[in-house]
Scaffold this motif. Sequence first.
Motif, short mmCIF file in Angstrom:
data_model
loop_
_atom_site.label_atom_id
_atom_site.label_comp_id
_atom_site.label_asym_id
_atom_site.label_seq_id
_atom_site.Cartn_x
_atom_site.Cartn_y
_atom_site.Cartn_z
N MET A 87 15.27 -5.95 -5.38
CA MET A 87 15.25 -6.39 -4.22
C MET A 87 16.38 -7.68 -4.36
N LYS A 88 16.04 -8.36 -5.29
CA LYS A 88 17.16 -9.48 -5.57
C LYS A 88 18.64 -9.01 -5.55
N ALA B 73 12.91 -0.32 2.21
CA ALA B 73 13.77 1.02 2.08
C ALA B 73 14.26 0.95 0.62
N CYS B 74 14.80 0.05 0.12
CA CYS B 74 15.62 -0.13 -1.08
C CYS B 74 14.33 0.13 -2.29
N ILE B 75 13.23 -0.26 -2.05
CA ILE B 75 12.44 -0.05 -3.38
C ILE B 75 11.33 1.16 -3.14
N ALA C 208 8.21 -5.88 -12.11
CA ALA C 208 9.25 -6.81 -12.19
C ALA C 208 10.80 -6.14 -11.71
N GLN C 209 10.82 -4.94 -12.17
CA GLN C 209 11.98 -4.12 -11.80
C GLN C 209 12.17 -3.78 -10.26
N TYR D 11 3.99 -4.79 1.83
CA TYR D 11 3.60 -4.62 0.51
C TYR D 11 4.80 -5.23 -0.23
N THR D 12 6.14 -5.00 0.29
CA THR D 12 7.30 -5.60 -0.34
C THR D 12 7.67 -7.10 -0.04
#
Length: 260
Positions: A158-159, A177-179, A152-153, A185-186
Motif C-alpha cells: 500500500m505504501k 484492489a492493490c492488495i 507487513a508486506q 479491512y484495508t
Amino acid sequence: MQVITFTYDKSSNWYKEELEGCLNWTLVLVTYGRCVYWINEKKQVVEKGQWLLIPSKTPFYGRSVPTQIHEKYVVQFIADPSDELFPLLQLPHYTSRLTGKYELIVDRLRLIHQQWQDKQSYYQTLCEALLKELFVHLHREWDQDTTTTATAQLVEQMKGYIQNHYREHVTKDELAACISRSPNYTAALFRKVTGQTISEFVHATRIKTGIYMLRHSALSVTEISEFIGYNDPSYFYRVFRRLTGLVPTDLVSDRETIRK
C-alpha cells in the motif's frame, strides 16, 4: 519527560562514548543508512526505520559504519514519575525495534527538532509533549506486536502504491484492489500498522516532496502545490502549516540559488 538535548546527526565518522553511562535516557531513530552501538559490551546494529532506547546510567559507545554515511535523530531526556505508565521506561536493559510507524515517528521527531532549533516561546513544553506522544505510538506498537510478515508486506504494498500515486486522489478502494482485500479491512489495517490514516499518509508524502521542492527547485509555491496534488494553493498552505508549523514561503526565502 524533560528533554535535555536533541540532535540530528549526518556523518560517516560519528563517534559517541558514554563509558560511565549517561545520566539521561537516550532515544535514537536512524533515518538513513546504519550505525553501530555497543551497550554493556553487546553489539547492536541500528538501521533505517529502527529505534533504540538506552536507559539512563547504561554504559555504551557508538560509531558510524566505516565509509558509510548515516542519518539519525537522537534525543536525551529525563523520565519523571508520571512516565511509569510507559513499560519501556521500566526496563533495565536497552531495547531496539524496527517500527512499522516509521513515517509517523519521523514526523514527530522532525517537529521536535524544529522546535528545539527555533526556541520560540514554550518550545520546551511543546517538545516534551511531542516526545510523550511519540512514546504513546511506540507503546501501542510494542503492545500489539502481532504484525505478521504477511501483514507487513500488505502494508508495504500500500505504501508503494501511495508513493507512485500520491499526486492523485488515493482512496481505500484503490488500495483494497492493490492488495486484494475489502476497503474497510484495508483502511483499518493501514491505520493499525502505520498509526496514520490513508489520507494522513498521503498528505505527509505530498508535504515531504513539497519541502524538498521548496528548498531546491526554481518553481513557485503555486506550481509546487499543483505538482504534488493540491489544486488550491490556500489548501496547500493550510496542510503545510498543520504538518510542519511553517508556511511554504518560509522555505522559499532561503532556498538554494538555482542556476539557469
